[in-house]
Design a protein around this motif. Structure first.
Motif, PDB file in Angstrom:
ATOM      1  N   ASN A 127       0.834  -1.209   0.000  1.00 45.99           N
ATOM      2  CA  ASN A 127       0.000   0.000   0.000  1.00 45.99           C
ATOM      3  C   ASN A 127       0.866   1.255   0.000  1.00 45.99           C
ATOM      4  OD1 ASN A 127      -2.346  -1.503  -0.041  1.00 45.99           O
ATOM      5  ND2 ASN A 127      -2.582  -1.489   2.175  1.00 45.99           N
ATOM      6  N   ARG A 128       1.940   1.225   0.779  1.00 46.77           N
ATOM      7  CA  ARG A 128       2.848   2.382   0.812  1.00 46.77           C
ATOM      8  C   ARG A 128       3.594   2.528  -0.508  1.00 46.77           C
ATOM      9  NH1 ARG A 128       4.594   0.703   6.336  1.00 46.77           N
ATOM     10  NH2 ARG A 128       6.743   0.820   5.678  1.00 46.77           N
ATOM     11  N   ALA A 129       3.963   1.403  -1.123  1.00 40.16           N
ATOM     12  CA  ALA A 129       4.649   1.454  -2.415  1.00 40.16           C
ATOM     13  C   ALA A 129       3.730   2.003  -3.505  1.00 40.16           C
ATOM     14  CB  ALA A 129       5.154   0.064  -2.804  1.00 40.16           C
TER      15      ALA A 129
ATOM     16  N   ARG B 109       2.219   6.530  -6.990  1.00 42.01           N
ATOM     17  CA  ARG B 109       1.244   7.556  -7.424  1.00 42.01           C
ATOM     18  C   ARG B 109       1.810   8.957  -7.258  1.00 42.01           C
ATOM     19  NH1 ARG B 109      -2.464   4.201  -4.889  1.00 42.01           N
ATOM     20  NH2 ARG B 109      -2.366   5.427  -2.990  1.00 42.01           N
ATOM     21  N   GLU B 110       2.559   9.153  -6.179  1.00 45.56           N
ATOM     22  CA  GLU B 110       3.132  10.459  -5.878  1.00 45.56           C
ATOM     23  C   GLU B 110       4.477  10.678  -6.572  1.00 45.56           C
ATOM     24  OE1 GLU B 110       3.282  10.413  -1.643  1.00 45.56           O
ATOM     25  OE2 GLU B 110       1.108  10.230  -1.454  1.00 45.56           O
ATOM     26  N   GLY B 111       4.971   9.653  -7.277  1.00 46.42           N
ATOM     27  CA  GLY B 111       6.255   9.761  -7.955  1.00 46.42           C
ATOM     28  C   GLY B 111       7.436   9.806  -6.996  1.00 46.42           C
TER      29      GLY B 111
ATOM     30  N   GLN C 167      -2.046   0.929 -15.911  1.00 43.17           N
ATOM     31  CA  GLN C 167      -2.278   2.174 -16.629  1.00 43.17           C
ATOM     32  C   GLN C 167      -3.044   3.105 -15.701  1.00 43.17           C
ATOM     33  OE1 GLN C 167      -5.055   2.230 -20.007  1.00 43.17           O
ATOM     34  NE2 GLN C 167      -3.383   3.183 -21.162  1.00 43.17           N
ATOM     35  N   HIS C 168      -2.527   4.301 -15.545  1.00 42.98           N
ATOM     36  CA  HIS C 168      -3.164   5.289 -14.679  1.00 42.98           C
ATOM     37  C   HIS C 168      -3.528   6.499 -15.529  1.00 42.98           C
ATOM     38  CE1 HIS C 168      -1.868   3.005 -11.190  1.00 42.98           C
ATOM     39  NE2 HIS C 168      -0.721   2.858 -11.824  1.00 42.98           N
TER      40      HIS C 168
END
Length: 123
Positions: free
Chosen positions: A37-39, A44-46, A118-119
């Motif tokens: 979850n942290r990864a 997501r935050e780069g 894919q985001h």
């Protein structure tokens, strides 16, 4: 930890851990879920540093395990080399076989295809 192969790798590692240190297996499973979850949040935050620190933490954990029980070294190496590593390609992407993508858009349509995560973020 952020690929589709993660679930398979997690299952392999927890199953192995359950055999070598049964009392710790539940905590290891929980820690793997939290770490994933942290990864995912870091990705997501780069935040590549956060991801690297998570990997380093697990490397340290496994190093400590084999330092305490050197007899597990070959077994852990085999698990990683023969069962977990084949899930990943040399680039670190999931090996899923071949993909054949075909798409057609018309007018103002768009096509988004991916062989991996894919985001798509909105405005």
């Amino acid at each position: 930890m952020t690929t589709d192969a993660w679930q398979q790798a997690r299952t392999l590692l927890v199953t192995w851990w359950r055999r070598v240190r049964p009392r710790q297996a539940g905590r290891v499973d929980t820690a793997l879920v939290e770490c994933r979850n942290r990864a995912l949040a870091a990705r997501r935050e780069g935040d590549e540093n956060a991801e690297s620190h998570l990997v380093e933490a697990w490397e340290s954990r496994l190093t400590a395990l084999v330092r305490d029980e050197p007899a597990l070294t070959d077994e852990l190496r085999r698990l990683i080399d023969e069962e977990i590593a084949p899930l990943l390609s040399p680039e670190g992407d999931v090996r899923t076989g071949s993909h054949d993508f075909r798409a057609e858009a018309s007018g103002h349509g768009r096509v988004y295809q991916a062989g991996h995560d894919q985001h798509i973020y909105g405005p």
